[in-house]
Design a protein around this motif. Structure first.
Motif, PDB file in Angstrom:
ATOM      1  N   SER C 315      33.806  36.198  -0.571  1.00  0.00           N
ATOM      2  CA  SER C 315      33.679  34.750  -0.398  1.00  0.00           C
ATOM      3  C   SER C 315      32.644  34.120  -1.333  1.00  0.00           C
ATOM      4  O   SER C 315      32.754  32.953  -1.672  1.00  0.00           O
ATOM      5  CB  SER C 315      33.357  34.411   1.052  1.00  0.00           C
ATOM      6  OG  SER C 315      32.132  34.977   1.400  1.00  0.00           O
ATOM      7  N   GLN C 318      32.920  32.721  -6.264  1.00  0.00           N
ATOM      8  CA  GLN C 318      33.654  31.524  -6.676  1.00  0.00           C
ATOM      9  C   GLN C 318      33.922  31.563  -8.176  1.00  0.00           C
ATOM     10  O   GLN C 318      33.330  32.339  -8.895  1.00  0.00           O
ATOM     11  CB  GLN C 318      32.852  30.272  -6.309  1.00  0.00           C
ATOM     12  CG  GLN C 318      32.642  30.086  -4.813  1.00  0.00           C
ATOM     13  CD  GLN C 318      33.917  29.703  -4.058  1.00  0.00           C
ATOM     14  OE1 GLN C 318      35.007  29.667  -4.629  1.00  0.00           O
ATOM     15  NE2 GLN C 318      33.798  29.428  -2.773  1.00  0.00           N
ATOM     16  N   LEU C 343      46.674  41.018  -3.442  1.00  0.00           N
ATOM     17  CA  LEU C 343      45.584  40.055  -3.620  1.00  0.00           C
ATOM     18  C   LEU C 343      44.902  39.889  -2.274  1.00  0.00           C
ATOM     19  O   LEU C 343      45.568  39.660  -1.273  1.00  0.00           O
ATOM     20  CB  LEU C 343      46.128  38.682  -4.047  1.00  0.00           C
ATOM     21  CG  LEU C 343      46.865  38.552  -5.375  1.00  0.00           C
ATOM     22  CD1 LEU C 343      47.536  37.182  -5.463  1.00  0.00           C
ATOM     23  CD2 LEU C 343      45.891  38.713  -6.524  1.00  0.00           C
ATOM     24  N   LYS C 344      43.598  40.061  -2.255  1.00  0.00           N
ATOM     25  CA  LYS C 344      42.864  39.795  -1.004  1.00  0.00           C
ATOM     26  C   LYS C 344      41.753  38.830  -1.368  1.00  0.00           C
ATOM     27  O   LYS C 344      40.826  39.172  -2.087  1.00  0.00           O
ATOM     28  CB  LYS C 344      42.248  41.089  -0.442  1.00  0.00           C
ATOM     29  CG  LYS C 344      43.295  42.103  -0.054  1.00  0.00           C
ATOM     30  CD  LYS C 344      42.769  43.022   1.033  1.00  0.00           C
ATOM     31  CE  LYS C 344      42.942  42.373   2.376  1.00  0.00           C
ATOM     32  NZ  LYS C 344      42.528  43.218   3.497  1.00  0.00           N
ATOM     33  N   ILE C 345      41.884  37.629  -0.846  1.00  0.00           N
ATOM     34  CA  ILE C 345      41.021  36.576  -1.373  1.00  0.00           C
ATOM     35  C   ILE C 345      40.288  35.833  -0.275  1.00  0.00           C
ATOM     36  O   ILE C 345      40.897  35.356   0.673  1.00  0.00           O
ATOM     37  CB  ILE C 345      41.868  35.628  -2.237  1.00  0.00           C
ATOM     38  CG1 ILE C 345      42.466  36.510  -3.315  1.00  0.00           C
ATOM     39  CG2 ILE C 345      41.043  34.491  -2.807  1.00  0.00           C
ATOM     40  CD1 ILE C 345      43.158  35.894  -4.398  1.00  0.00           C
ATOM     41  N   TYR C 346      38.986  35.784  -0.417  1.00  0.00           N
ATOM     42  CA  TYR C 346      38.140  35.130   0.587  1.00  0.00           C
ATOM     43  C   TYR C 346      37.338  33.960   0.013  1.00  0.00           C
ATOM     44  O   TYR C 346      36.485  33.416   0.691  1.00  0.00           O
ATOM     45  CB  TYR C 346      37.169  36.149   1.202  1.00  0.00           C
ATOM     46  CG  TYR C 346      37.864  37.248   1.977  1.00  0.00           C
ATOM     47  CD1 TYR C 346      38.192  37.066   3.319  1.00  0.00           C
ATOM     48  CD2 TYR C 346      38.205  38.444   1.366  1.00  0.00           C
ATOM     49  CE1 TYR C 346      38.830  38.064   4.031  1.00  0.00           C
ATOM     50  CE2 TYR C 346      38.848  39.448   2.073  1.00  0.00           C
ATOM     51  CZ  TYR C 346      39.153  39.254   3.409  1.00  0.00           C
ATOM     52  OH  TYR C 346      39.797  40.237   4.116  1.00  0.00           O
ATOM     53  N   ALA C 347      37.564  33.613  -1.245  1.00  0.00           N
ATOM     54  CA  ALA C 347      36.858  32.473  -1.837  1.00  0.00           C
ATOM     55  C   ALA C 347      37.908  31.466  -2.253  1.00  0.00           C
ATOM     56  O   ALA C 347      39.018  31.847  -2.610  1.00  0.00           O
ATOM     57  CB  ALA C 347      36.064  32.923  -3.060  1.00  0.00           C
ATOM     58  N   ASP C 348      37.568  30.171  -2.188  1.00  0.00           N
ATOM     59  CA  ASP C 348      38.633  29.206  -2.460  1.00  0.00           C
ATOM     60  C   ASP C 348      38.739  28.765  -3.904  1.00  0.00           C
ATOM     61  O   ASP C 348      39.815  28.467  -4.382  1.00  0.00           O
ATOM     62  CB  ASP C 348      38.523  27.991  -1.530  1.00  0.00           C
ATOM     63  CG  ASP C 348      37.196  27.270  -1.682  1.00  0.00           C
ATOM     64  OD1 ASP C 348      36.233  27.908  -2.154  1.00  0.00           O
ATOM     65  OD2 ASP C 348      37.113  26.097  -1.324  1.00  0.00           O
ATOM     66  N   ASP C 349      37.623  28.760  -4.621  1.00  0.00           N
ATOM     67  CA  ASP C 349      37.700  28.257  -5.985  1.00  0.00           C
ATOM     68  C   ASP C 349      38.079  29.393  -6.937  1.00  0.00           C
ATOM     69  O   ASP C 349      37.272  29.866  -7.716  1.00  0.00           O
ATOM     70  CB  ASP C 349      36.364  27.618  -6.389  1.00  0.00           C
ATOM     71  CG  ASP C 349      36.500  26.787  -7.644  1.00  0.00           C
ATOM     72  OD1 ASP C 349      37.625  26.692  -8.172  1.00  0.00           O
ATOM     73  OD2 ASP C 349      35.486  26.247  -8.104  1.00  0.00           O
ATOM     74  N   VAL C 350      39.310  29.824  -6.824  1.00  0.00           N
ATOM     75  CA  VAL C 350      39.742  30.975  -7.618  1.00  0.00           C
ATOM     76  C   VAL C 350      41.082  30.678  -8.275  1.00  0.00           C
ATOM     77  O   VAL C 350      41.826  29.830  -7.816  1.00  0.00           O
ATOM     78  CB  VAL C 350      39.929  32.228  -6.736  1.00  0.00           C
ATOM     79  CG1 VAL C 350      38.634  32.623  -6.090  1.00  0.00           C
ATOM     80  CG2 VAL C 350      41.001  32.008  -5.684  1.00  0.00           C
ATOM     81  N   CYS C 352      43.944  33.238  -9.051  1.00  0.00           N
ATOM     82  CA  CYS C 352      44.397  34.616  -9.070  1.00  0.00           C
ATOM     83  C   CYS C 352      45.918  34.630  -9.065  1.00  0.00           C
ATOM     84  O   CYS C 352      46.544  33.830  -8.391  1.00  0.00           O
ATOM     85  CB  CYS C 352      43.906  35.364  -7.838  1.00  0.00           C
ATOM     86  SG  CYS C 352      42.149  35.703  -7.912  1.00  0.00           S
ATOM     87  N   SER C 353      46.474  35.553  -9.803  1.00  0.00           N
ATOM     88  CA  SER C 353      47.932  35.624  -9.783  1.00  0.00           C
ATOM     89  C   SER C 353      48.375  37.029 -10.104  1.00  0.00           C
ATOM     90  O   SER C 353      47.607  37.828 -10.643  1.00  0.00           O
ATOM     91  CB  SER C 353      48.521  34.640 -10.786  1.00  0.00           C
ATOM     92  OG  SER C 353      48.125  34.989 -12.077  1.00  0.00           O
TER      93      SER C 353
END
Lengths: 245, 484, 421
Positions: C315, C318, C343-350, C352-353
């Motif tokens: 998280s 960023q 994809l394991k994502i806990y931050a919002d300003d990312v 990723c693809s």
């Protein structure tokens, strides 16, 4: 309509607008011209309330209201419209529900009832025909996959339907060929009335052949360095920024 | 950045926002808590089931007793005490199903009216037949006569067991075998009601069929069972909706849904799931542990799943397609929105067995608050599924940095003439998009809602017309309080 | 008692660090754990696509041959492991920019690298086995502010032996290292290798790591690497897998400093009954980091490929940019490929693809090339080489690229007699 007094704005400690003042009355068209980095885009963003800008001093009075405390959408509802230089794409959002939400949001804030769907559809059809926007284009997502010219026509379409009191055209001529420029200008001129005002922000004079300004201001390093009538723009075109100030 | 004041206002409203959270004050009839042979016999007896059905249930119960609850998901929930659940609950007076609406307790009709699901046919949305399931029993099925003229059977499954035993015996448990997994076995043992649909050869069902599930009684599990059979060349579109009252305790909903599409048949199955999601502190809410599976049995058949998952404390389901017939098509369109402490682990399985089979997966996940949202999916080409294709697109949107968005796709190719394509992305709503919308006069919340709806459009446009609007509003409501 | 404990007790005195107390304790703890958990099984998600008949077949057969000094003709930036023992020459010692230390003698400083308490370490059966049977290793560090090139050759000239090796490699501040690992002993047969490399990239450092694996088709490989990337560091890796009957490669990196970057590139080629299992994972723990995981596989005959990629964004990380691409070509109807791009994502300003495709060679492209006069075989070769290109272009070391291209040509030409589609 609009009065900007001694406005000083900085971004990351760099002063962009420096003691900037400007007064615009009802029915006037003002052109603000300036080289790259003179603060033109900052001016339109600060007027619309985008954050990331630090207001150091001054005030902006729009329709007799100090608008610093208002959020972006509150300013828009008050009658401020920005035609963006680079309109962003909104995937999956089509123009009709988008504009309808915008108009109804405004009506709601005024305590009025929602717009009639039929009437709205008629208005959209009429305006898009005038601007040469095809039915197929109306079905697409807002700005998605549009050419430069299409995006600008779309901006004017929105301006037509939202019917703002003050419109800022931010480099509306950039990326337009001559035919598109004519269509867009025609669309803007059609909306010109005695009780609304327009600010044209541009780098070049050519747009001003079509949207004729009452006043021309030259912005350099965050300050208006010269003001005049439409002939100032022509003079500027001939001499260049360096020789006119 | 959104204005802080509006943010706080919205947060205040959001806790009151689950509009379907009321409780209907009805006397209900329940046996004692817990799961046992006795309870299964009780349920079977209540439904006047023939002996073969009871035996089928008891066999499932034996299987279940020897199974372990799966723990491979990363879902976080307290262990379920299966002996602390009521397995049957019926509004009083439902010893036998009422013959007409006049016999139904007016409170019940009022409940469905409040939910926007009128049970009187003349008032019903034109072209939608409704089966309403309240706790463990089906309370009303509309438009049955009109449908039966076409040979379409649309009735509660409890009724089908008695009236159409041949069809039930032939198909029940063939797509989801009792032994499939823990919750499938549990459901097979204790399922109480649900819908049964049979569309005969060559018939295109002229209206949407719809089931509306409502959990009302407290500490009650809902275990519905749905079976839809589309015979050769037929077509049917089916929609389910779900709501439950606001309660502090968690309630289990473990349904099994089986779809069977014969040659040239098509089944479209849509779900708008709005079970109570729990409050903003994560208290209460439904555990939505559902098994949904369809088989494209005949050549050229098609099954299409569309789901809008906005409710439930936990959503754990993978509506799947077994593409057995040659040229068969499987589709999965999903929007899953999680807010506050909700958890969703959803996706699909596309098992390609036949030749020239095609599958398409479009998944849109939106996480906000402190929620976790996972797409988990499997695409498998088997040795014989030559010239098959899959296209998968999974997009996630994050709102805030206290939530999680996860994509876990499994792609297995055992066939070199088939092509699997997968794309996924994770991002947030761009500041520029928000600015643009707000400059046009949309409030921050309106802007988020319209951008998210745009993000979900590919999925929402697959819903039947009558429900698309409702779903769009739901998207907006589910996100309220999340903007920040 | 399990088979591993038996093996360990029988051979304890030959194993590196057997007189070291903490390491012995750790080994006993691991043995207990293995006893508790039992062998890896498919039921466990992490072993789902693994070749368990390989992983669960642990051998310990060290070579007893004693190395002769100064036997090799290596340059100063080239070292060897021969039959599982490192071989450092006088010439190597002259290289003042790289410091080599015996791992056994440095154990006291390296305790942290063995204890898996730190969540940043790989912690699983394959590493556990490596820890138990560790036979040799090096602690390598670069000098600050210097640029360097190092080749490690793994050579065995005996059959049926096992290598359990570990290197801890530290790229000091503002230094740059190009590390090439060659597994190129096609002649010795039935070797089992378990190799684990730890990299520490200090501030402003850069590591380009290239693995060229062309083991004999009877040998088996378990290869793991783990990189910790500090502020402004850049880790660029290419794994090129051609040999081995069963290879399991795992490459993990942790971006712990801001502005750091990790790129895991890979190409793998399968034929015969090869089982090639690859995994990459990048954990973003800090702001403004970038990662790319790009793997391509070409599978022929009855080979089976696996590629699992994973981007984990915590998280606080960023402004992350994370990209994954997995593409597989199945050249025969018995080849298989399993992909799992997570994809394991806990931050919002990312941003990723990931993208993934599996399929055969494109018939339209083949047709196009043939219409220009190329033979079918040449068209196929051309397309396969083009397919590898956007992975190889990410590597700067020209020498290695040449070697790899040569190996690819060899792989393609060996199959002259057979058609690919």
């Amino acid at each position: 309509m609009l009065e900007i007094k001694d406005l000083t704005v900085s971004v990351e400690d760099k002063i962009i607008l420096n003691n900037f003042s400007l007064k615009i009355n009802q029915g006037e068209v003002h052109a603000i011209m300036g080289p790259n980095g003179s603060g033109k885009s900052t001016l339109s963003n600060v007027l619309c309330g985008k954050d990331n800008y630090k207001i150091k001093k001054g005030e902006i009075i729009f329709k007799e209201k100090n608008i610093f405390e208002l959020s972006i959408d509150e300013r828009a509802k008050l009658g401020l419209f920005l035609a963006f230089q680079y309109p962003v794409e909104l995937p999956g959002v089509s123009i009709t529900p988008f504009l309808k939400t915008a108009i109804n949001s405004k009506l709601k804030s005024l305590g009025k009832k929602e717009i009639d769907s039929l009437e709205f559809a008629k208005k959209v059809r009429e305006a898009s025909e005038y601007l040469g926007i095809s039915k197929e284009m109306l079905k697409r997502s807002v700005n998605e996959g549009f050419s430069g010219g299409e995006k600008k026509r779309y901006e004017v379409l929105q301006m037509t339907l939202l019917n703002p009191d003050l419109t800022i055209l931010d480099e509306t001529d950039s990326g337009l060929d001559i035919d598109a420029l004519k269509t867009v200008s025609k669309g803007v001129n059609r909306l010109k009335r005695k009780d609304n005002s327009i600010v044209v922000i541009t780098h070049y004079q050519r747009l001003l052949d079509y949207i004729i300004p009452d006043f021309v201001h030259i912005l350099v390093a965050g300050k208006i360095v010269r003001s005049g009538d439409k002939n100032l723009a022509l003079e500027l075109e001939k001499k260049g920024y360096e020789n006119i100030i | 950045m959104p204005n802080l004041n509006t943010l706080n206002n919205i947060k205040k409203i959001s806790s009151e926002k689950y509009k379907d959270g009321f409780v209907t004050d009805l006397e209900s009839e329940r046996p004692k808590k817990g799961l046992s042979e006795e309870i299964i016999k009780f349920i079977s007896n209540k439904k006047n089931e023939p002996e073969w059905m009871l035996n089928w249930r008891l066999k499932a119960y034996e299987v279940w007793k020897n199974m372990k609850e799966p723990d491979w998901s990363e879902l976080n929930y307290d262990k379920i005490d299966y002996q602390d659940i009521y397995y049957f609950s019926a509004p009083k007076g439902f010893e036998s199903k009422p013959k007409s609406l006049d016999e139904i307790d007016p409170k019940l009709i009022e409940t469905y009216n409040k939910l926007g699901i009128p049970l009187k046919e003349q008032k019903i949305l034109a072209g939608v037949a409704v089966d309403a399931v309240f706790d463990s029993v089906s309370v009303a099925t509309t438009y049955r006569e009109k449908l039966s003229k076409l040979g379409i059977i649309f009735c509660p499954i409890s009724e089908a067991i008695i009236k159409h035993p041949d069809l039930i015996k032939k198909y029940l448990g063939t797509v989801i075998p009792t032994t499939d997994h823990y919750f499938a076995a549990l459901n097979s043992a204790v399922f109480t009601d649900g819908s049964f649909v049979y569309v005969p050869e060559g018939v295109k069902c002229p209206m949407e069929l719809s089931t509306y599930f409502r959990i009302n009684a407290e500490e009650t599990g809902q275990f519905e069972r749905t079976l839809i059979i589309a015979d050769k060349g037929s077509y049917v579109s089916y929609l389910e909706g779900c709501t439950a009252p606001k309660r502090d305790s968690n309630q289990l909903h473990a349904a099994n849904v089986e779809l069977i599409a014969m040659e040239d048949a098509e089944i479209k199955y849509s779900t708008v799931q709005n079970w109570y999601p729990g409050d903003e502190n994560g208290k209460g809410g439904i555990y939505n542990f559902v098994t949904k599976r369809g088989i494209c049995k005949g050549n050229n058949s098609k099954i299409s799943w569309t789901q809008v998952e906005t409710g439930s404390a936990i959503t754990w389901k993978y509506p799947s397609c077994i593409l057995k017939g040659d040229n068969s098509i499987g589709e999965f369109y999903s929007v899953a929105i999680t807010n506050n402490f909700q958890q969703a682990d959803t996706g699909t399985k596309m098992i390609h067995l036949g030749k020239n089979t095609k599958s398409k997966i479009i998944s849109k996940g939106i996480s906000s608050g402190k929620s976790q949202n996972t797409y988990r999916g499997l695409v498998r080409f088997s040795k014989n599924s030559s010239n098959s294709r899959n296209y998968t697109q999974c997009d996630s949107l994050l709102i805030g940095n206290k939530c999680g968005a996860h994509t876990i796709p499994y792609i297995e190719s055992n066939n070199n003439s088939s092509v699997a394509e997968h794309e996924a992305s994770t991002s947030k709503i761009s500041e520029d998009q928000l600015y643009y919308c707000q400059q046009r006069g949309l409030t921050n919340e309106e802007a988020v809602s319209i951008i998210v709806n745009g993000f979900c459009k590919q999925v929402l446009q697959n819903l039947p017309m009558e429900f698309a609007v409702e779903a769009q509003q739901l998207v907006g409501i589910s996100l309220e309080g999340s903007v920040g | 008692m399990n088979q591993i404990s038996n093996l360990y007790q029988k051979n304890e005195k030959f194993i590196l660090g057997s007189n070291n107390e903490w390491l012995t304790n750790l080994r006993n703890k691991i043995l207990e754990k293995i006893d508790d958990l039992g062998p890896p099984s498919k039921k466990n998600e992490i072993w789902k696509y693994s070749n368990l008949s390989h992983i669960n077949d642990t051998r310990y057969e060290p070579s007893n041959e004693i190395l002769k000094e100064n036997e090799t003709l290596n340059e100063e930036n080239e070292i060897d492991y021969i039959n599982g023992k490192y071989h450092i020459t006088e010439k190597n010692k002259k290289n003042l920019n790289i410091n080599f230390k015996d791992l056994g003698e440095s154990l006291i400083d390296l305790k942290n690298f063995f204890y898996n308490e730190n969540e940043t370490q790989l912690n699983d059966f394959v590493i556990d086995i490596n820890t138990i049977f560790l036979s040799d290793g090096l602690y390598i560090s670069t000098k600050e502010n210097k640029e360097n090139y190092l080749i490690i050759n793994y050579k065995n000239n005996l059959d049926y032996i096992t290598n359990y090796l570990r290197n801890i490699i530290k790229i000091n501040k503002n230094s740059k290292l190009t590390l090439v690992e060659n597994f190129n002993y096609e002649k010795s047969e039935n070797n089992d290798l378990n190799i684990y490399n730890n990299f520490i990239l200090e501030k402003d450092s850069e590591l380009e790591h290239i693995i060229i694996q062309n083991l004999n088709l009877t040998s088996r490989l378990l290869y793991s690497s783990h990189a910790i990337c500090e502020t402004n560091s850049k880790f660029n890796q290419l794994s090129c897998q051609l040999g081995s009957i069963s290879a399991k490669n795992r490459h993990l990196s942790n971006l712990i400093g801001i502005n750091s970057q990790a790129n895991h590139n890979g190409i793998y080629f399968g034929k015969n009954k090869q089982y090639i299992d690859n995994k990459t994972k990048v954990t973003h723990k800090s702001e403004n980091c970038q990662s790319n995981q790009i793997y391509k596989g070409i599978l022929n005959e009855e080979s089976c490929g696996v590629y699992l990629s994973n981007t984990l964004v915590e998280s606080q990380a960023q402004k992350t940019n994370g990209y994954q691409l997995s593409r597989g070509l199945l050249l025969s109807d018995k080849s298989k490929l399993y992909n799992k791009p997570q994809l394991k994502i806990y931050a919002d300003d990312v941003k990723c693809s990931h993208g993934s495709t599996i399929g055969a060679l494109d018939n339209n492209q083949l047709y196009y090339l043939q219409s220009r006069g190329l033979s079918e075989k040449d068209s196929q070769k051309l397309l396969i080489k083009a397919f590898c290109k956007d992975v190889l272009k990410n590597i700067n070391d020209k020498e290695s690229l040449k070697k790899i291209e040569l190996q690819i040509d060899k792989w393609l030409n060996k199959k002259n007699d057979k058609q690919y589609s």
